[in-house]
Design an enzyme around this catalytic site. Structure first.
Site, PDB file in Angstrom:
ATOM      1  N   GLY A 113       0.852  -1.188   0.000  1.00  0.00           N
ATOM      2  CA  GLY A 113       0.000   0.000   0.000  1.00  0.00           C
ATOM      3  C   GLY A 113       0.882   1.231   0.000  1.00  0.00           C
ATOM      4  CE  LYS A 114       5.436   4.946  -0.598  1.00  0.00           C
ATOM      5  NZ  LYS A 114       6.638   4.185  -0.187  1.00  0.00           N
ATOM      6  CB  SER A 115      -0.125   7.499   2.434  1.00  0.00           C
ATOM      7  OG  SER A 115      -0.767   6.490   3.160  1.00  0.00           O
TER       8      SER A 115
END
Ligand code: NAD
Length: 433
Positions: A113-115
């Site tokens: 995942g990533k923000s």
């Protein structure tokens, strides 16, 4: 005034052809994974875009942020929070996808995942204060603004973090100080990794873990080539959380670090830079500017003749144009995707090997995995045990990649094949494909 992307700019349109997707498609052909299945593996599971109304210096500033949950077949979505002016949805998606490959390659029970938080803090500072000098006052503004932004981000996404579905960490532009805001919101040490020393559930060695892994990957490459640190020269782009520790470990091992750059410029010394002195300078000045050494630009750094070039800043900095003039013998991807797909092809033709990001910078997520498990009640770690785990995982990844490389694959191809095969097998086993 433009302080970051609007939602439209953030989303852009169709996903551009990204390196990780192209690598996965190529790899799927070699592995004979059906095209429909790889398409499912390329696309993210969910995307959340959130406007953050952040009060900064008495004014509300709207900042666009997003979280991409790419794949959780092998464990919770895992990936850092990037805060930068150039962040957009597709960059965040690509970085999330890369995390899926990285966690699978390193064999840890996490997904990808990533923000991304899109904000130009320098432009905001200049607008709010009418000052264009990025001195100590700017650094204080940056520190406070990041905390304000991350507090708002943590508040909006608290239920997601508390659920452990997605476990964030620092990335470019964020650090432990901002991860504390997530902990403050959830009061749960397993809801975030990369927490600074002293915060419940912190992990000794987490701060240096990514840089240590980069150093260890280079050390292994030197061994493979029958050379030693004292015979090698290093050029490094980025002197932040990753680059500074990698430079320090290489310096301590006896390598000659001949040039380092950051966003504002760089320094060079053919005889070898004094890395500890530069670290001290940066701690006080916040950047390399003003350090006692000859200066060098980022463009010139890439052309320097050296053994190892370590891009440890933003992505896509080595592309088809400048790949022709790269002066290094080996590229080490400390940053995520610093070489574009076209750049990779040019470097391959020029026989310049790439030590890929999914391996070279995996030290951080390996340590994060320990931090997460420790916070869930797993064994307590010391700095020595964390660094030992990184060495062990790197040795295993290298052995695995060498098995594929003996069949004629590059390290990049080998790393993608191993990771993709693992994700595919798990998804099939779980009935997700
Ligand atoms: P950071 O924000 O701590 O440091 C970034 C450094 O790069 C700074 O020195 C900055 O001045 C420099 N920089 C930024 N833009 C630049 C530009 N356009 N030209 C030259 N220099 C520039 O970030 P970090 O955490 O060290 O991350 C660096 C890279 O490593 C990123 O690609 C990140 O995704 C990757 N990475 C980080 C971690 C981690 O644990 N922090 C883990 C894996 C991968």
């Amino acid at each position: 005034m433009k302080i970051g992307n609007t939602i439209e700019e953030y989303v852009r349109s169709k996903e551009p052809a990204t390196r990780s997707a192209l690598l996965m498609y190529e790899s799927a052909k070699r592995l004979k994974i059906p095209p429909g299945a790889v398409q499912e593996m390329v696309k993210p599971y969910a995307v959340r875009i959130q406007r953050l109304p952040v009060p900064i210096l008495g004014q509300v500033v709207n900042v666009i942020s997003g979280i991409v949950l790419h794949n959780r077949a092998r464990g919770p979505y895992k990936g850092g929070i990037r805060l930068d002016k150039d962040v957009d949805l597709w960059e965040t998606t690509e970085l999330a996808r890369l995390m899926t490959l990285k966690t699978a390659l390193s064999g840890i029970e996490l997904g990808g995942g990533k923000s991304g938080i899109s904000v130009d803090l320098r432009a905001l500072y200049a607008h709010m204060t009418r000052k264009k000098r990025f001195n100590g006052a700017y650094r204080e503004f940056e520190r406070v603004a990041k905390i304000d932004i991350l507090s708002e981000f943590a508040h909006h996404f608290a239920p997601l973090f508390a659920s452990h579905e997605y476990v964030p960490a620092p990335d470019m532009g964020t650090s432990g100080s901002e991860m504390v805001r997530i902990y403050n919101e959830t009061r749960d040490p397993a809801s975030v990794t990369g927490k600074p020393d002293g915060i419940e559930g912190w992990l000794p060695g987490r701060a240096e873990s990514t840089g240590y892994g980069v150093y260890y990957a280079i050390l292994k490459d030197m061994e493979h080539r029958g050379t030693a640190p004292s015979d090698c020269t290093i050029a490094l782009q980025g002197f932040g959380k990753v680059g500074s520790h990698a430079a320090r470990y290489l310096f301590e091992a006896g390598a000659r670090v001949i040039a380092i750059t950051d966003i504002l410029g760089g320094v060079k010394d053919d005889g070898g830079l004094d890395v500890p002195e530069l670290l001290l300078h940066c701690r006080q000045a916040g950047c390399l500017q003003g350090a006692k050494a000859k200066s060098i630009t980022n463009d010139a750094l890439f052309k320097l003749k050296c053994d190892y070039l370590i891009p440890a800043a933003s992505g896509h900095v080595i592309h088809k144009d400048n790949a022709k003039t790269i002066g290094a013998k080996v590229i080490v991807e400390a940053a995520n995707m610093p070489v574009t797909f076209d750049g990779m092809k040019t470097l391959h033709e020029r026989k310049v090997p790439i030590i890929p990001d999914t391996y070279a910078n995996a030290g951080g997520v390996i340590a994060s995995n320990l931090e997460y498990r420790q916070a869930l009640g797993g064994p307590k770690h010391t700095k020595d045990s964390v660094l030992a785990e990184i060495r062990h995982r790197f040795d295993t990844m290298l052995e695995d990649m060498h098995l594929f490389m003996r069949k004629g694959r590059t390290m990049l191809q080998a790393s993608t094949d191993i990771a993709l095969a693992r994700v595919y097998e798990t998804m099939v086993q779980r009935g997700l494909l």
